[in-house]
Design a protein around this motif. Sequence first.
Motif, mmCIF file in Angstrom:
data_model
loop_
_atom_site.group_PDB
_atom_site.id
_atom_site.type_symbol
_atom_site.label_atom_id
_atom_site.label_comp_id
_atom_site.label_asym_id
_atom_site.label_seq_id
_atom_site.Cartn_x
_atom_site.Cartn_y
_atom_site.Cartn_z
ATOM 1 N N PHE A 187 40.316 38.627 32.980
ATOM 2 C CA PHE A 187 39.494 39.355 33.950
ATOM 3 C C PHE A 187 40.090 39.241 35.359
ATOM 4 O O PHE A 187 40.037 40.184 36.152
ATOM 5 C CB PHE A 187 38.057 38.824 33.946
ATOM 6 C CG PHE A 187 37.304 39.150 32.677
ATOM 7 C CD1 PHE A 187 37.785 40.093 31.778
ATOM 8 C CD2 PHE A 187 36.101 38.522 32.391
ATOM 9 C CE1 PHE A 187 37.088 40.411 30.613
ATOM 10 C CE2 PHE A 187 35.394 38.830 31.235
ATOM 11 C CZ PHE A 187 35.893 39.767 30.343
ATOM 12 N N GLU A 188 40.665 38.092 35.639
ATOM 13 C CA GLU A 188 41.277 37.911 36.970
ATOM 14 C C GLU A 188 42.478 38.850 37.115
ATOM 15 O O GLU A 188 42.673 39.471 38.169
ATOM 16 C CB GLU A 188 41.720 36.449 37.167
ATOM 17 C CG GLU A 188 40.575 35.492 37.467
ATOM 18 C CD GLU A 188 39.577 35.381 36.307
ATOM 19 O OE1 GLU A 188 40.017 35.443 35.122
ATOM 20 O OE2 GLU A 188 38.364 35.274 36.575
ATOM 21 N N THR A 201 41.232 42.428 37.524
ATOM 22 C CA THR A 201 40.656 42.650 38.852
ATOM 23 C C THR A 201 41.757 42.716 39.914
ATOM 24 O O THR A 201 41.700 43.546 40.828
ATOM 25 C CB THR A 201 39.634 41.539 39.189
ATOM 26 O OG1 THR A 201 38.709 41.450 38.106
ATOM 27 C CG2 THR A 201 38.884 41.831 40.469
ATOM 28 N N ARG A 202 42.757 41.873 39.757
ATOM 29 C CA ARG A 202 43.850 41.886 40.738
ATOM 30 C C ARG A 202 44.560 43.244 40.714
ATOM 31 O O ARG A 202 44.798 43.861 41.754
ATOM 32 C CB ARG A 202 44.837 40.755 40.401
ATOM 33 C CG ARG A 202 45.928 40.619 41.431
ATOM 34 C CD ARG A 202 46.827 39.437 41.144
ATOM 35 N NE ARG A 202 48.029 39.532 41.960
ATOM 36 C CZ ARG A 202 49.191 38.969 41.647
ATOM 37 N NH1 ARG A 202 49.308 38.239 40.557
ATOM 38 N NH2 ARG A 202 50.234 39.127 42.436
ATOM 39 N N ARG A 239 42.356 46.039 42.117
ATOM 40 C CA ARG A 239 42.308 46.019 43.583
ATOM 41 C C ARG A 239 43.505 46.780 44.169
ATOM 42 O O ARG A 239 43.374 47.550 45.119
ATOM 43 C CB ARG A 239 42.288 44.570 44.078
ATOM 44 C CG ARG A 239 42.190 44.458 45.588
ATOM 45 C CD ARG A 239 42.021 43.022 46.072
ATOM 46 N NE ARG A 239 40.741 42.459 45.671
ATOM 47 C CZ ARG A 239 40.582 41.453 44.820
ATOM 48 N NH1 ARG A 239 41.644 40.870 44.273
ATOM 49 N NH2 ARG A 239 39.385 41.013 44.501
ATOM 50 N N LEU A 253 33.342 40.812 34.071
ATOM 51 C CA LEU A 253 34.382 41.707 34.605
ATOM 52 C C LEU A 253 33.743 42.802 35.464
ATOM 53 O O LEU A 253 34.235 43.138 36.546
ATOM 54 C CB LEU A 253 35.189 42.342 33.458
ATOM 55 C CG LEU A 253 36.224 43.366 33.891
ATOM 56 C CD1 LEU A 253 37.317 42.725 34.755
ATOM 57 C CD2 LEU A 253 36.864 44.047 32.680
ATOM 58 N N GLN A 283 32.998 41.475 38.820
ATOM 59 C CA GLN A 283 34.182 41.346 39.678
ATOM 60 C C GLN A 283 34.633 42.715 40.204
ATOM 61 O O GLN A 283 34.975 42.868 41.365
ATOM 62 C CB GLN A 283 35.326 40.682 38.893
ATOM 63 C CG GLN A 283 35.086 39.197 38.646
ATOM 64 C CD GLN A 283 36.129 38.555 37.727
ATOM 65 O OE1 GLN A 283 35.786 37.723 36.900
ATOM 66 N NE2 GLN A 283 37.386 38.927 37.859
ATOM 67 N N LEU A 284 34.626 43.723 39.322
ATOM 68 C CA LEU A 284 35.095 45.054 39.734
ATOM 69 C C LEU A 284 34.121 45.715 40.708
ATOM 70 O O LEU A 284 34.516 46.506 41.566
ATOM 71 C CB LEU A 284 35.313 45.947 38.510
ATOM 72 C CG LEU A 284 36.430 45.491 37.560
ATOM 73 C CD1 LEU A 284 36.467 46.388 36.315
ATOM 74 C CD2 LEU A 284 37.803 45.512 38.250
ATOM 75 N N LEU A 335 34.885 45.446 44.424
ATOM 76 C CA LEU A 335 36.035 46.113 45.054
ATOM 77 C C LEU A 335 35.554 47.178 46.042
ATOM 78 O O LEU A 335 34.523 47.816 45.822
ATOM 79 C CB LEU A 335 36.917 46.777 43.988
ATOM 80 C CG LEU A 335 37.568 45.841 42.966
ATOM 81 C CD1 LEU A 335 38.366 46.654 41.956
ATOM 82 C CD2 LEU A 335 38.467 44.827 43.667
#
Length: 373
Positions: free
Chosen positions: A78-79, A82-83, A86, A112, A115-116, A119
């Motif tokens: 997930f990291e 997300t990276r 972004r 997830l 996290q998204l 953004l």
Amino acid sequence: MVDKVIPLADHRYASAVPLIPANLAAPTGTLNDTLARPLRDLRISVTDRCNFRCGYCMPKAVFTPQYEFLPHSSLLTFEEITRLARLFVAHGVHKIRLTGGEPLLRKGIDQLVRQLSELRTPEGQAVDLTLTTNASLLVKKAQLLRDAGLQRITVSLDALDDAVFRRMNDADFPVADVLEGIEAAERAGLGPIKVNMVVKRGTNDHEILPMAAHFRHTKVTLRFIEYMDVGATNGWRMDEVLPSADVIARINDAYPLERLDSNERGETARRWRYRDGSGEIGVISSVTQAFCRDCNRARLSTEGKLFLCLFATHGHDLRALLRGGATDLEIASAIGLVWQRRGDRYSDLRATGGETALDGAAPRRVEMHYIGG
Ligand code: SAM
Ligand code: SF4
Ligand code: SF4
């Protein structure tokens, strides 16, 4: 010492590690490809697995219990997702769709989504975050997804007739549970909901009118998708494609329709509404009316390969950059270069007979369950 095992699936499709240009360039939010198409829409496949076996996507004869799906270590975390997301947003993406396989099978998917949902576009707006699902787990997960920040949802449903639907999903999954999933999503505030119906002539085209009748007078927008020649396993034949024009003609006979303007450039569906005000439908005519001219979509596969077209034969391995220690600026520059060189327009070429990627010597085309719809 144990030999490093390279998962089979990693070799399934050709890919190359994208070049990091010598002159690194920070994203400006405006990136155009060779046909002046901006990058606006990112579809992220979060799993290549599915609990359905729709014949047009993951036919049971190919996707057997022995089929080797990607091992967990191959998947982007997930990291990592997300990276990358972004960086895509910094390049101009303002819409992200989670897909798969069946995205709700990915453990912790709501995390997830959370996290998204954080953004922001260069203009400071939240991204338009949505997800496409077969709805089998929607009753359980709708509220969780909404609470995590998911805005909307698209549900796939190919028939209202239970026997036809069970045959098409080939997993004996009942229609009633999908309809319950749709209701749960509406209750959770994930509307307006879109329902996608893939139309296969001779298989479910007799379900067009019952589906239209069912979703008229509701807030659901039903969209009819032409059966596409994606991948290499579904045995696609042109005579099984029912052109969208025929779908519209059939519905128009029963419930008169009128055309609507599109909402935005690059929209895949052509919109229609019932003249009596009972709602809206859409048709996605990927086969008979190509829409490559405005195609602003990039696709990120489950294992972090960037594909520039649904019909691509090779990907750009962003995971190699992530796991090789590249900086954000390097990865963003590499993505920029890949997009600037993009010239894909498979459906346009298919329509003019210029497409040659189907001949035997051509590299294997990517499968829908791996790249996402
Ligand atoms: N499993 C989820 C689902 O079915 O909604 C998400 C992934 S699925 C690959 C995304 C969309 O692609 C679905 O709406 C599905 O009907 C569509 N699709 C898959 N194979 C297709 C094909 N050969 N032609 C047209 N649409 C297809
Ligand atoms: Fe699974 Fe969706 Fe493909 Fe059907 S269309 S097999 S539900 S991924
Ligand atoms: Fe976009 Fe490729 Fe589909 Fe054309 S064929 S609309 S370029 S994904």
